[in-house]
Design a protein around this motif. Structure first.
Motif, PDB file in Angstrom:
ATOM      1  N   ALA A 276       0.843  -1.202   0.000  1.00 12.41           N
ATOM      2  CA  ALA A 276       0.000   0.000   0.000  1.00 12.41           C
ATOM      3  C   ALA A 276       0.874   1.246   0.000  1.00 12.41           C
ATOM      4  O   ALA A 276       2.081   1.190   0.229  1.00 12.41           O
ATOM      5  CB  ALA A 276      -0.918  -0.013   1.219  1.00 12.41           C
ATOM      6  N   ILE A 277       0.240   2.390  -0.273  1.00 14.01           N
ATOM      7  CA  ILE A 277       0.938   3.667  -0.281  1.00 14.01           C
ATOM      8  C   ILE A 277       0.451   4.495   0.902  1.00 14.01           C
ATOM      9  O   ILE A 277      -0.716   4.893   0.958  1.00 14.01           O
ATOM     10  CB  ILE A 277       0.707   4.428  -1.598  1.00 14.01           C
ATOM     11  N   ALA A 278       1.330   4.727   1.848  1.00 11.54           N
ATOM     12  CA  ALA A 278       0.983   5.524   3.031  1.00 11.54           C
ATOM     13  C   ALA A 278       1.134   7.007   2.707  1.00 11.54           C
ATOM     14  O   ALA A 278       1.780   7.392   1.729  1.00 11.54           O
ATOM     15  CB  ALA A 278       1.871   5.135   4.198  1.00 11.54           C
ATOM     16  N   SER A 279       0.543   7.842   3.561  1.00  9.47           N
ATOM     17  CA  SER A 279       0.575   9.288   3.320  1.00  9.47           C
ATOM     18  C   SER A 279       1.262  10.061   4.446  1.00  9.47           C
ATOM     19  O   SER A 279       1.163  11.278   4.510  1.00  9.47           O
ATOM     20  CB  SER A 279      -0.833   9.833   3.092  1.00  9.47           C
ATOM     21  N   GLY A 280       1.969   9.369   5.329  1.00  8.88           N
ATOM     22  CA  GLY A 280       2.800  10.032   6.321  1.00  8.88           C
ATOM     23  C   GLY A 280       2.033  10.682   7.450  1.00  8.88           C
ATOM     24  O   GLY A 280       0.803  10.710   7.481  1.00  8.88           O
ATOM     25  N   GLY A 281       2.774  11.230   8.395  1.00  9.63           N
ATOM     26  CA  GLY A 281       2.187  11.886   9.554  1.00  9.63           C
ATOM     27  C   GLY A 281       2.617  11.230  10.846  1.00  9.63           C
ATOM     28  O   GLY A 281       3.192  10.131  10.865  1.00  9.63           O
ATOM     29  N   THR A 282       2.347  11.924  11.946  1.00  8.13           N
ATOM     30  CA  THR A 282       2.763  11.478  13.273  1.00  8.13           C
ATOM     31  C   THR A 282       1.610  11.641  14.241  1.00  8.13           C
ATOM     32  O   THR A 282       0.970  12.693  14.285  1.00  8.13           O
ATOM     33  CB  THR A 282       3.952  12.310  13.785  1.00  8.13           C
TER      34      THR A 282
ATOM     35  N   PHE B 106      -4.689   7.865  12.242  1.00  5.77           N
ATOM     36  CA  PHE B 106      -3.450   7.104  12.082  1.00  5.77           C
ATOM     37  C   PHE B 106      -3.632   5.970  11.071  1.00  5.77           C
ATOM     38  O   PHE B 106      -2.831   5.807  10.147  1.00  5.77           O
ATOM     39  CB  PHE B 106      -3.038   6.567  13.452  1.00  5.77           C
ATOM     40  N   LEU B 107      -4.708   5.197  11.217  1.00  6.72           N
ATOM     41  CA  LEU B 107      -4.938   4.055  10.329  1.00  6.72           C
ATOM     42  C   LEU B 107      -5.239   4.509   8.904  1.00  6.72           C
ATOM     43  O   LEU B 107      -4.765   3.898   7.935  1.00  6.72           O
ATOM     44  CB  LEU B 107      -6.085   3.200  10.859  1.00  6.72           C
ATOM     45  N   GLU B 108      -6.029   5.555   8.758  1.00  3.75           N
ATOM     46  CA  GLU B 108      -6.391   6.021   7.412  1.00  3.75           C
ATOM     47  C   GLU B 108      -5.164   6.451   6.623  1.00  3.75           C
ATOM     48  O   GLU B 108      -5.095   6.274   5.405  1.00  3.75           O
ATOM     49  CB  GLU B 108      -7.396   7.168   7.523  1.00  3.75           C
ATOM     50  N   ARG B 109      -4.167   6.993   7.303  1.00  3.63           N
ATOM     51  CA  ARG B 109      -2.967   7.460   6.616  1.00  3.63           C
ATOM     52  C   ARG B 109      -2.031   6.310   6.249  1.00  3.63           C
ATOM     53  O   ARG B 109      -1.023   6.519   5.556  1.00  3.63           O
ATOM     54  CB  ARG B 109      -2.254   8.512   7.465  1.00  3.63           C
ATOM     55  N   SER B 110      -2.364   5.097   6.685  1.00  2.00           N
ATOM     56  CA  SER B 110      -1.583   3.933   6.280  1.00  2.00           C
ATOM     57  C   SER B 110      -1.957   3.450   4.889  1.00  2.00           C
ATOM     58  O   SER B 110      -1.281   2.560   4.337  1.00  2.00           O
ATOM     59  CB  SER B 110      -1.791   2.780   7.270  1.00  2.00           C
ATOM     60  N   GLY B 111      -3.025   3.991   4.303  1.00  2.11           N
ATOM     61  CA  GLY B 111      -3.457   3.565   2.975  1.00  2.11           C
ATOM     62  C   GLY B 111      -3.988   2.146   2.942  1.00  2.11           C
ATOM     63  O   GLY B 111      -3.970   1.492   1.887  1.00  2.11           O
TER      64      GLY B 111
ATOM     65  N   TYR C  15      -7.382  -3.694  14.087  1.00  3.75           N
ATOM     66  CA  TYR C  15      -7.785  -4.432  12.889  1.00  3.75           C
ATOM     67  C   TYR C  15      -9.283  -4.351  12.616  1.00  3.75           C
ATOM     68  O   TYR C  15      -9.699  -4.212  11.464  1.00  3.75           O
ATOM     69  CB  TYR C  15      -7.357  -5.894  13.000  1.00  3.75           C
ATOM     70  N   SER C  16     -10.086  -4.403  13.675  1.00  4.29           N
ATOM     71  CA  SER C  16     -11.523  -4.561  13.409  1.00  4.29           C
ATOM     72  C   SER C  16     -12.449  -3.671  14.218  1.00  4.29           C
ATOM     73  O   SER C  16     -13.650  -3.648  13.956  1.00  4.29           O
ATOM     74  CB  SER C  16     -11.925  -6.021  13.665  1.00  4.29           C
ATOM     75  N   GLN C  17     -11.955  -2.906  15.184  1.00  6.30           N
ATOM     76  CA  GLN C  17     -12.865  -2.183  16.073  1.00  6.30           C
ATOM     77  C   GLN C  17     -13.019  -0.701  15.741  1.00  6.30           C
ATOM     78  O   GLN C  17     -13.854  -0.027  16.355  1.00  6.30           O
ATOM     79  CB  GLN C  17     -12.393  -2.337  17.524  1.00  6.30           C
ATOM     80  N   LEU C  18     -12.274  -0.177  14.794  1.00  7.55           N
ATOM     81  CA  LEU C  18     -12.319   1.254  14.503  1.00  7.55           C
ATOM     82  C   LEU C  18     -12.962   1.572  13.160  1.00  7.55           C
ATOM     83  O   LEU C  18     -13.128   2.743  12.812  1.00  7.55           O
ATOM     84  CB  LEU C  18     -10.913   1.851  14.550  1.00  7.55           C
ATOM     85  N   GLY C  19     -13.336   0.538  12.408  1.00  6.37           N
ATOM     86  CA  GLY C  19     -14.033   0.770  11.146  1.00  6.37           C
ATOM     87  C   GLY C  19     -13.141   1.203  10.006  1.00  6.37           C
ATOM     88  O   GLY C  19     -13.634   1.701   8.987  1.00  6.37           O
ATOM     89  N   VAL C  20     -11.836   1.042  10.136  1.00  7.31           N
ATOM     90  CA  VAL C  20     -10.898   1.379   9.066  1.00  7.31           C
ATOM     91  C   VAL C  20     -10.259   0.082   8.583  1.00  7.31           C
ATOM     92  O   VAL C  20      -9.675  -0.661   9.374  1.00  7.31           O
ATOM     93  CB  VAL C  20      -9.803   2.348   9.559  1.00  7.31           C
ATOM     94  N   THR C  21     -10.367  -0.183   7.295  1.00  9.14           N
ATOM     95  CA  THR C  21      -9.856  -1.427   6.727  1.00  9.14           C
ATOM     96  C   THR C  21      -8.346  -1.354   6.544  1.00  9.14           C
ATOM     97  O   THR C  21      -7.829  -0.430   5.893  1.00  9.14           O
ATOM     98  CB  THR C  21     -10.514  -1.725   5.378  1.00  9.14           C
TER      99      THR C  21
ATOM    100  N   GLU D 297       3.426  -0.030   6.684  1.00  2.00           N
ATOM    101  CA  GLU D 297       3.014   1.314   6.267  1.00  2.00           C
ATOM    102  C   GLU D 297       2.791   2.231   7.467  1.00  2.00           C
ATOM    103  O   GLU D 297       2.768   3.458   7.313  1.00  2.00           O
ATOM    104  CB  GLU D 297       1.732   1.249   5.435  1.00  2.00           C
ATOM    105  N   ALA D 298       2.576   1.657   8.636  1.00  2.00           N
ATOM    106  CA  ALA D 298       2.379   2.445   9.855  1.00  2.00           C
ATOM    107  C   ALA D 298       3.011   1.697  11.024  1.00  2.00           C
ATOM    108  O   ALA D 298       2.867   0.475  11.133  1.00  2.00           O
ATOM    109  CB  ALA D 298       0.898   2.681  10.124  1.00  2.00           C
ATOM    110  N   ILE D 299       3.715   2.428  11.884  1.00  2.00           N
ATOM    111  CA  ILE D 299       4.349   1.829  13.063  1.00  2.00           C
ATOM    112  C   ILE D 299       3.882   2.582  14.296  1.00  2.00           C
ATOM    113  O   ILE D 299       3.936   3.813  14.357  1.00  2.00           O
ATOM    114  CB  ILE D 299       5.881   1.873  12.961  1.00  2.00           C
ATOM    115  N   TRP D 300       3.439   1.811  15.296  1.00  2.00           N
ATOM    116  CA  TRP D 300       2.964   2.366  16.558  1.00  2.00           C
ATOM    117  C   TRP D 300       3.855   1.855  17.680  1.00  2.00           C
ATOM    118  O   TRP D 300       4.082   0.644  17.815  1.00  2.00           O
ATOM    119  CB  TRP D 300       1.512   1.943  16.816  1.00  2.00           C
TER     120      TRP D 300
END
Length: 424
Positions: free
Chosen positions: A25-31, A47-52, A72-78, A106-109
């Motif tokens: 996927a293509i992430a869009s950055g941010g912190t 945070f999840l949406e910006r992971s693409g 993965y499943s509780q925030l409504g973002v695939t 694509e995203a690190i927490w």
């Protein structure tokens, strides 16, 4: 294929949820930075949406898989997958699987815990190199809570000697538990000169962060900035440098603070920041400027990290430290140009010889004219003060100074630099 599993190997444990195929996927950055309690759902959606829709990696040094189902499943973002890798010791940083998963995310927490674990496990290893490459080349989204937020600034409280309270830090800003660090670690956009703090509704946090800023100024000659969050507050910074503040105001007191040395005060520096003496950074109650803003569900209240003065929805405060207390009063918007806030690093200041053996010291600034030189002894007492000579260099006669350690501060129209020296 949707999989849920846990796997252990030498040095780490992996908890995996989702598709094992790399998403590409293509992430869009941010912190995204959170204050240390339960995560704010709206900020985590950001945070999840910006992971693409890609692969989410949680890194931690304690705990288990509590983030997997939530992200993965509780925030409504695939998203394609969520994997938690728990570092059980430092050897995990050398594991090829761990390095590959960091490179594919694509995203690190960064979860909460003990930031010294993170620093000692990852700093100077392939892990921070791969993360920094992702930030620079792949628009990696990054974030963390509590200890995970603490490591995101270019300056950071390392906690190598354990945590520290405001009372301890203000009583002696050189106590061995007061450990602001500048060793290169994570290179996050807009945070190069920032030190963060969390759990900020705790009154034991504010004074210590001002002590960190005082140490950074005194030790490195840098007027650093601070960002801090209450426990249920999040600050999310997009790639344009706009920080949105998430929380549940007005239902809850969820606050973020954007903290800076007050550039309106000429020659602003701590009056006393030396080993063994209480910190004093007062400047008539005007030492520190703070933009205080509450977080809302929409994240509509913001602060611009490009100029550190343009905010929406917050209020300005003046902070100062005097007589072992931090004072906060209503203030006005900061109003000074970029030259006034630019502070040189110690590379611009040269003093020689060091140690001093013949009562004479040469002081030079490479990029500005000296306006004032101050020398303090180990007790923080001013033992020498000389007006500048309208030149890059000045010679100090040190007759009468006893052998020992001293701290020299050189001021110019553009800032301050400091350096320690010895008299033999």
């Amino acid at each position: 294929m949707l999989l849920h599993f846990a796997a252990s190997a030498q040095g780490y444990t992996s908890f995996f949820t989702g598709d094992t195929t790399d998403a590409l996927a293509i992430a869009s950055g941010g912190t995204c930075m959170m204050g240390g309690a339960t995560e704010d759902d709206n900020a985590m959606r950001w945070f999840l949406e910006r992971s693409g829709g890609g692969d989410i990696l949680v890194l931690r040094a304690s705990g288990s898989n509590g983030y997997n189902a939530y992200l993965y499943s509780q925030l409504g973002v695939t998203v394609n997958s969520v994997e938690t890798i728990r570092f059980d010791n430092a050897t995990a940083a050398t594991d090829p699987y761990v390095q590959r998963r960091v490179a594919e995310a694509e995203a690190i927490w960064f979860a909460g815990g003990d930031q010294w674990d993170y620093i000692s496990y990852w700093r100077g290893t392939a892990i921070d190199s791969i993360v920094n490459e992702g930030l620079l080349q792949r628009h990696l989204v990054i974030g963390g809570t509590s200890a995970g937020m603490a490591i995101l600034g270019g300056y950071y409280f390392s906690a190598v000697n354990g945590t520290v309270t405001s009372a301890t830090a203000m009583t002696n800003p050189y106590n061995n538990a007061v450990t602001p660090d500048s060793t290169s670690f994570l290179q996050v956009d807009y945070l190069a000169d920032v030190i963060t703090d969390t759990h900020y509704e705790n009154p034991d946090r504010r004074g210590r962060q001002v002590a960190f800023l005082a140490r950074i100024f005194t030790d490195y000659g840098v007027a650093a900035h601070g960002i801090a969050c209450d426990e249920y507050t999040a600050v999310c910074i997009d790639t344009n440098g706009i920080a949105q503040v998430y929380g549940d105001a007005p239902n809850s007191e969820d606050n973020a603070y954007f903290i800076q040395v007050n550039c309106e005060v000429p020659g602003n520096q701590p009056e006393v920041c030396v080993p063994g003496l209480p910190l004093q950074w007062d400047q008539n109650g005007m030492a520190i400027k703070v933009y205080h803003v509450q977080g809302t569900p929409s994240g509509g209240q913001t602060f611009d990290l490009n100029d550190w003065k343009t905010g929406v929805g917050g209020n300005w405060e003046d902070w100062s430290v005097y007589n072992l207390a931090l004072f906060s009063n209503p203030g006005t918007a900061i109003n000074c140009g970029p030259v006034a806030v630019a502070m040189r690093t110690d590379d611009d200041l040269q003093i020689f010889p060091n140690p001093v053996r013949h009562a004479r010291l040469q002081v030079c600034l490479s990029s500005a004219m000296i306006t004032l030189v101050t020398v303090r002894n180990a007790l923080g007492q001013v033992v020498l003060r000389r007006d500048g000579s309208a030149a890059h260099c000045q010679t100090l006669e040190l007759d009468g100074l006893a052998p020992g350690a001293y701290w020299l501060q050189a001021l110019s129209e553009t800032g301050a630099s400091g350096h320690a020296f010895l008299v033999e």
